[in-house]
Design a protein around this motif. Structure first.
Motif, PDB file in Angstrom:
ATOM      1  N   GLY A 268       0.789  -1.219   0.000  1.00 13.44           N
ATOM      2  CA  GLY A 268       0.000   0.000   0.000  1.00 13.44           C
ATOM      3  C   GLY A 268       0.824   1.273   0.000  1.00 13.44           C
ATOM      4  O   GLY A 268       0.263   2.383  -0.046  1.00 13.44           O
ATOM      5  N   PHE A 269       2.167   1.154   0.054  1.00 15.05           N
ATOM      6  CA  PHE A 269       3.007   2.348   0.025  1.00 15.05           C
ATOM      7  C   PHE A 269       2.967   3.007  -1.357  1.00 15.05           C
ATOM      8  O   PHE A 269       2.727   2.350  -2.376  1.00 15.05           O
ATOM      9  N   SER A 270       3.264   4.307  -1.376  1.00 13.29           N
ATOM     10  CA  SER A 270       3.265   5.075  -2.628  1.00 13.29           C
ATOM     11  C   SER A 270       4.606   4.903  -3.340  1.00 13.29           C
ATOM     12  O   SER A 270       5.550   4.315  -2.795  1.00 13.29           O
ATOM     13  N   PRO A 271       4.738   5.491  -4.554  1.00 13.27           N
ATOM     14  CA  PRO A 271       6.025   5.392  -5.272  1.00 13.27           C
ATOM     15  C   PRO A 271       7.191   6.053  -4.538  1.00 13.27           C
ATOM     16  O   PRO A 271       8.349   5.853  -4.924  1.00 13.27           O
ATOM     17  N   ALA A 272       6.912   6.823  -3.481  1.00  8.65           N
ATOM     18  CA  ALA A 272       8.004   7.442  -2.710  1.00  8.65           C
ATOM     19  C   ALA A 272       8.827   6.399  -1.956  1.00  8.65           C
ATOM     20  O   ALA A 272       9.943   6.679  -1.520  1.00  8.65           O
ATOM     21  N   LEU A 286       7.053  -9.799  -4.016  1.00  4.65           N
ATOM     22  CA  LEU A 286       7.783  -9.119  -5.088  1.00  4.65           C
ATOM     23  C   LEU A 286       6.928  -8.999  -6.344  1.00  4.65           C
ATOM     24  O   LEU A 286       6.956  -7.962  -7.025  1.00  4.65           O
ATOM     25  N   GLY A 287       6.161 -10.044  -6.653  1.00  3.07           N
ATOM     26  CA  GLY A 287       5.344 -10.007  -7.866  1.00  3.07           C
ATOM     27  C   GLY A 287       4.250  -8.961  -7.820  1.00  3.07           C
ATOM     28  O   GLY A 287       3.748  -8.534  -8.865  1.00  3.07           O
ATOM     29  N   ALA A 288       3.857  -8.534  -6.626  1.00  3.84           N
ATOM     30  CA  ALA A 288       2.778  -7.548  -6.489  1.00  3.84           C
ATOM     31  C   ALA A 288       3.304  -6.144  -6.188  1.00  3.84           C
ATOM     32  O   ALA A 288       2.507  -5.206  -6.053  1.00  3.84           O
ATOM     33  N   TRP A 289       4.624  -5.968  -6.096  1.00  2.00           N
ATOM     34  CA  TRP A 289       5.204  -4.655  -5.774  1.00  2.00           C
ATOM     35  C   TRP A 289       5.188  -3.774  -7.022  1.00  2.00           C
ATOM     36  O   TRP A 289       5.675  -4.165  -8.085  1.00  2.00           O
ATOM     37  N   ARG A 290       4.671  -2.545  -6.904  1.00  2.00           N
ATOM     38  CA  ARG A 290       4.461  -1.686  -8.072  1.00  2.00           C
ATOM     39  C   ARG A 290       5.574  -0.668  -8.297  1.00  2.00           C
ATOM     40  O   ARG A 290       5.611  -0.032  -9.366  1.00  2.00           O
ATOM     41  N   HIS A 291       6.442  -0.470  -7.323  1.00  2.00           N
ATOM     42  CA  HIS A 291       7.372   0.662  -7.386  1.00  2.00           C
ATOM     43  C   HIS A 291       8.805   0.176  -7.609  1.00  2.00           C
ATOM     44  O   HIS A 291       9.035  -0.967  -7.987  1.00  2.00           O
ATOM     45  N   HIS A 443      20.465  10.108  -9.101  1.00  2.00           N
ATOM     46  CA  HIS A 443      21.710   9.343  -9.200  1.00  2.00           C
ATOM     47  C   HIS A 443      21.514   7.913  -9.697  1.00  2.00           C
ATOM     48  O   HIS A 443      22.449   7.322 -10.251  1.00  2.00           O
ATOM     49  N   VAL A 444      20.327   7.353  -9.478  1.00  2.00           N
ATOM     50  CA  VAL A 444      20.062   5.968  -9.913  1.00  2.00           C
ATOM     51  C   VAL A 444      18.703   5.958 -10.621  1.00  2.00           C
ATOM     52  O   VAL A 444      17.674   5.621 -10.017  1.00  2.00           O
ATOM     53  N   PRO A 445      18.644   6.354 -11.874  1.00  2.00           N
ATOM     54  CA  PRO A 445      17.353   6.370 -12.579  1.00  2.00           C
ATOM     55  C   PRO A 445      16.786   4.960 -12.705  1.00  2.00           C
ATOM     56  O   PRO A 445      17.536   3.979 -12.810  1.00  2.00           O
ATOM     57  N   PRO A 446      15.464   4.820 -12.693  1.00  2.00           N
ATOM     58  CA  PRO A 446      14.842   3.493 -12.771  1.00  2.00           C
ATOM     59  C   PRO A 446      14.960   2.894 -14.167  1.00  2.00           C
ATOM     60  O   PRO A 446      15.235   3.603 -15.145  1.00  2.00           O
ATOM     61  N   LEU A 447      14.754   1.599 -14.261  1.00  2.00           N
ATOM     62  CA  LEU A 447      14.727   0.930 -15.561  1.00  2.00           C
ATOM     63  C   LEU A 447      13.465   1.325 -16.314  1.00  2.00           C
ATOM     64  O   LEU A 447      12.386   1.444 -15.735  1.00  2.00           O
ATOM     65  N   ASP A 448      13.619   1.506 -17.625  1.00  2.00           N
ATOM     66  CA  ASP A 448      12.429   1.714 -18.450  1.00  2.00           C
ATOM     67  C   ASP A 448      12.061   0.396 -19.117  1.00  2.00           C
ATOM     68  O   ASP A 448      12.739  -0.629 -18.944  1.00  2.00           O
ATOM     69  N   SER A 449      11.002   0.401 -19.903  1.00  2.00           N
ATOM     70  CA  SER A 449      10.498  -0.836 -20.506  1.00  2.00           C
ATOM     71  C   SER A 449      11.536  -1.521 -21.408  1.00  2.00           C
ATOM     72  O   SER A 449      11.739  -2.739 -21.295  1.00  2.00           O
TER      73      SER A 449
END
Length: 841
Positions: A268-272, A286-291, A443-449
């Motif tokens: 239930g945590f936000s993308p922060a 892990l399979g249900a984690w959105r961020h 400093h650590v950008p996320p992975l894109d598709s």
């Protein structure tokens, strides 16, 4: 009235031999009426017979049911690969020895006390049996009923000891469940945690863990949130959401389904909030984690270019240890530990508000371990917490050498060397606004598709190579099985040597070009390979040392283990294909949702919907319904209250456990311990019943203080409520109070009531009638008791004494001679007989 020992009723009466209507000899105090309707043989056969026939096992049996289990074990067909260790209380062991039940026990059977069990279990190779998952714990009826408090203590201590042993063995073996989870998580790994190294150099972090003191610190965290790097363990997510705190990083490492039960609110945590997880985190989370997520350890369970050498797994054994290490790796100079108590609170709680443990109530089982808190008080703790204290101390020393300061602001947390106690308001904090999420994004950008797709394509290639290697190992193992059979059947020496050379070449391949996959096969099937060691063969002489059978079992373990590994890799390859399909702008949602439901990851629908809002908007009604089915299933998962973890927590908070704890504290005259128990019971959620258990503990405390009248007042509500779980114990205490007050009539009425509950109290009533000079009634009660327990020598001696006192010397002589005929070494009977003869002379 002659003086009677006040605590005579608190002490266990002498064990009374008894023969039931099936002709079975038992001790009444141990089993009472357990075998009055159905014979012990039949009940034990039904209860344990099948379980005790398991092969390749060390069967640990708590209690022998008055020794009746021993002939059952002797008479059954016991697997030669199994061993049997009965653990009994000392007084019963002594009786078993006198009865000859322990004479000439078979070599595969032992019967010992709790003090000796560990050394004897070592002789029986308990660790080796643990390696092959062969330790079996069984409870006798005596232990399940626990009429004697020693059996409750035996059960609790053995459960704790075996849990610790299981933990140690898993740590030595490596846990195969880690590898299963690792492979199932492949498609959900994002970025390595090594990318976080040094990211927050010089900053102050607070690590929020699940101990009860967490609640005292949360208001301070809320006030100073913008000056702290907030790390939390996943199990407290429910509580953090309740108070409106979202951590910068949440940590989770456990591979079990129960971890989902405990930590699911983190979803239930936000993308922060970013997730830092072990490679073996449960796939359900892990399979249900959105961020964003960062994995620790290797991506694959074999050597691969995809495994970063600098991406360490972090130390265990708990998620708190891992999170603390990671905070140090991030570069934090001060780490505040909140909720890292590792002991019970004054109210008996082990975890913070919002947890299953706190909802279930305070922990009431006996706690034999006490530790010092940061302010010098004592607190109860459990063996696993005590172990964690030592490990955290070692970790604090390591971090201290790096110049990292550790602080714990809770006065009632366990005192640990290297961790400083400083109250929250005295902890210096950095000036200015601190935005950890912004620094992370920069400093650590996320992975894109496209990056996710590329990573998964590389993983697919790795899985194809692994499947090819598994196929080769499986084929070679089958060949080796055939060669082994031919080798042992060859009559020609040259032919036999050719077969042996073929097996050697296969073994060399397993150790060289196929080494990685062969090692993984052994790791996943370690218990199958360890069975070949046969822990029992040091007791029963092996037929041969290196045999056709052992070699065949060895290669069968490779063959079967590789088959299991292939099936797992194929399953993971399918899941990886599904994850790649998720990146499509127009996926087959029928296939995707079917995969999610099959994997018990309905929350994956939320992940996909959050990443592809445009595709959701274009979805057909059928696809929207498929997504809705997943969302409803996810809501069901998240709303489940009767989880395995919640049930376990309720078990630790059983009110009935407080009886054994109270009696143990009373026997040790531990007034402080009783006061803590009373305070603990004040916080139990089942207050109506808890008040009665509290009244019992208050009565014991008053007795220790010498105020028996106050004690009687405390016991009164138990009788008014006719509260069966406490009635017998309260009656025992009231009888003792009456004796202390020299009120024989009150004691008589109470003992008469107790005797109606159980005949084990009749000897006490006899003794009281004797002191009241009511000899005829005492003699009648002796006769009634001996009709049920004709072998009760203690009551026979009482009857002889009553005869002698009342002038019936001939009857006394007859009784004493009867006792001496049975046991010529009974010195009490001989001295009494000599005294009667002397008076008669």
């Amino acid at each position: 009235m002659p003086n009677v020992a006040i605590d005579s009723l608190a002490e266990r009466p002498p064990l009374t031999p008894f023969t039931n209507r099936f002709g079975e000899h038992l001790l009444y105090e141990v089993n009472r009426e357990a075998f009055s309707q159905i014979s012990a043989h039949d009940r034990l056969q039904t209860h344990l017979g099948k379980a005790l026939s398991a092969k390749d096992s060390l069967h640990i049996i708590l209690g022998s049911d008055s020794g009746l289990l021993i002939p059952l074990l002797r008479g059954m067909e016991r697997p030669p690969s199994s061993r049997y260790l009965i653990i009994e209380i000392p007084t019963v062991i002594q009786w078993l020895e006198r009865q000859g039940l322990l004479d000439d026990l078979p070599v595969d059977m032992r019967c010992v006390t709790l003090d000796d069990w560990a050394s004897v279990a070592h002789e029986l190779k308990i660790v080796d049996y643990g390696y092959i998952n062969g330790i079996r714990l069984h409870h006798s009826f005596a232990v399940m009923d626990a009429f004697l408090p020693e059996y409750a203590d035996l059960r609790w201590r053995m459960t704790e000891d075996l849990n610790q042993l299981h933990w140690d063995i898993q740590a030595q073996l490596g846990n195969e469940s880690f590898t299963y989870c690792q492979l199932r998580n492949l498609g959900d790994f994002q970025q390595p945690a090594a990318l976080l190294k040094g990211l927050y150099k010089g900053r102050t972090a607070i690590l929020l863990a699940g101990g009860p003191s967490l609640d005292e610190t949360l208001p301070w965290v809320q006030v100073h949130r913008d000056k702290l790097l907030v790390l939390s363990v996943s199990r407290i997510s429910r509580r953090l959401l309740q108070v409106g705190i979202e951590p910068d990083f949440v940590f989770s490492i456990d591979p079990t389904d129960m971890s989902f039960d405990i930590s699911r609110e983190m979803l239930g945590f936000s993308p922060a909030t970013s997730l830092v997880h072990a490679f073996h985190i449960t796939p359900l989370l892990l399979g249900a984690w959105r961020h964003r997520a960062f994995y620790m350890g290797p991506m694959l369970p074999w050597n691969s270019p995809l495994n970063r050498k600098d991406n360490a797994s972090g130390p265990g054994p708990t998620v708190t240890n891992t999170a603390l290490w990671c905070a140090g790796e991030m570069g934090c100079s001060t780490i505040i530990l909140a909720g890292v108590d590792l002991c019970f609170s004054a109210s008996g709680h082990t975890h913070a508000q919002g947890s299953n443990e706190t909802q279930a109530g305070p922990r009431l089982e006996p706690a034999a371990i006490q530790i010092e808190t940061q302010v010098g008080d004592t607190a109860n703790t459990t063996p696993d917490f005590a172990s964690a204290i030592k490990i955290l101390g070692l970790q604090a020393a390591t971090l201290g050498k790096k110049g990292i300061k550790l602080v714990n602001p809770s006065p009632h947390a366990a005192k640990i060397e290297g961790i400083e106690f400083i109250e929250c308001d005295s902890i210096p904090l950095d000036d200015g606004l601190f935005e950890p999420a912004r620094g992370l994004a920069e400093h650590v950008p996320p992975l894109d598709s496209p990056q996710r797709l590329k990573q998964r394509q590389k993983l697919q290639q790795e899985l194809r190579h692994a499947l090819f290697a598994c196929g080769k190992i499986q084929a070679m193992a089958k060949d080796a099985i055939d060669l082994n059979s031919l080798f042992y059947r060859s009559k020609d020496r040259g032919e036999a040597l050719r077969h042996k050379a073929g097996m050697d070449r296969i073994e060399m391949s397993f150790k060289r070009e196929l080494r990685a996959m062969a090692s993984l096969t052994k790791a996943l099937g370690i218990r199958d390979f360890l069975r070949i060691t046969r822990p029992h063969e040091s007791i029963i002489e092996a037929e041969f040392s290196v045999t056709e059978e052992l070699t065949r079992m060895y290669y069968e373990s490779y063959r079967d283990g590789t088959q299991r590994l292939k099936a797992l890799i194929e399953e993971c390859a399918e899941r990886l294909d599904s994850r790649m399909a998720e990146e499509s702008s127009c996926p087959d949602l029928s296939a995707l949702t079917a995969q999610w439901l099959q994997d018990r990851q309905p929350g994956r629908a939320r992940v996909w919907m959050s990443r592809h809002p445009e595709a959701v908007a274009r979805s057909t009604p059928d696809d929207l319904e498929r997504l809705e089915v997943c969302l409803r299933e996810f809501d069901t998962q998240m709303g489940e209250t009767d989880t395995a973890h919640a049930r376990r927590a309720r078990g630790h908070a059983r009110l009935s456990a407080s009886i054994d704890r109270a009696r143990l504290l009373f026997s040790h005259r531990d007034q402080d311990g009783l006061e803590r128990l009373i305070h603990t019971l004040e916080h139990h959620p089942e207050q109506e019943d808890a008040m009665l258990y509290q009244a019992f503990a208050r009565g014991l405390l008053a007795e220790l203080a010498g105020d028996v009248e106050a004690a009687m007042e405390h016991y009164l509500p138990i009788f008014e409520a006719q509260f069966e779980p406490l009635l017998e114990n309260a009656l025992i205490r009231v009888a003792s109070c009456y004796l202390a007050m020299e009120h024989p009539e009150g004691a008589f009425m109470t003992l008469e009531t107790l005797s109606g509950l159980s005949p084990i109290y009749r000897p006490h009533l006899v003794e009281l009638l004797y002191t009241m000079d009511r000899l005829n009634e005492a003699a009648d009660l002796c006769h009634a008791h001996l009709r049920i327990f004709p072998e009760d020598v203690s009551t026979q001696l009482k009857l002889a004494r009553i005869y002698a006192e009342s002038g019936a010397r001939e009857s006394a002589r007859m009784m004493l001679n009867y006792i001496l005929d049975k046991n010529p070494d009974n010195t009490t009977a001989r001295h009494m007989l000599e005294a009667i003869d002397h008076k008669g002379a």
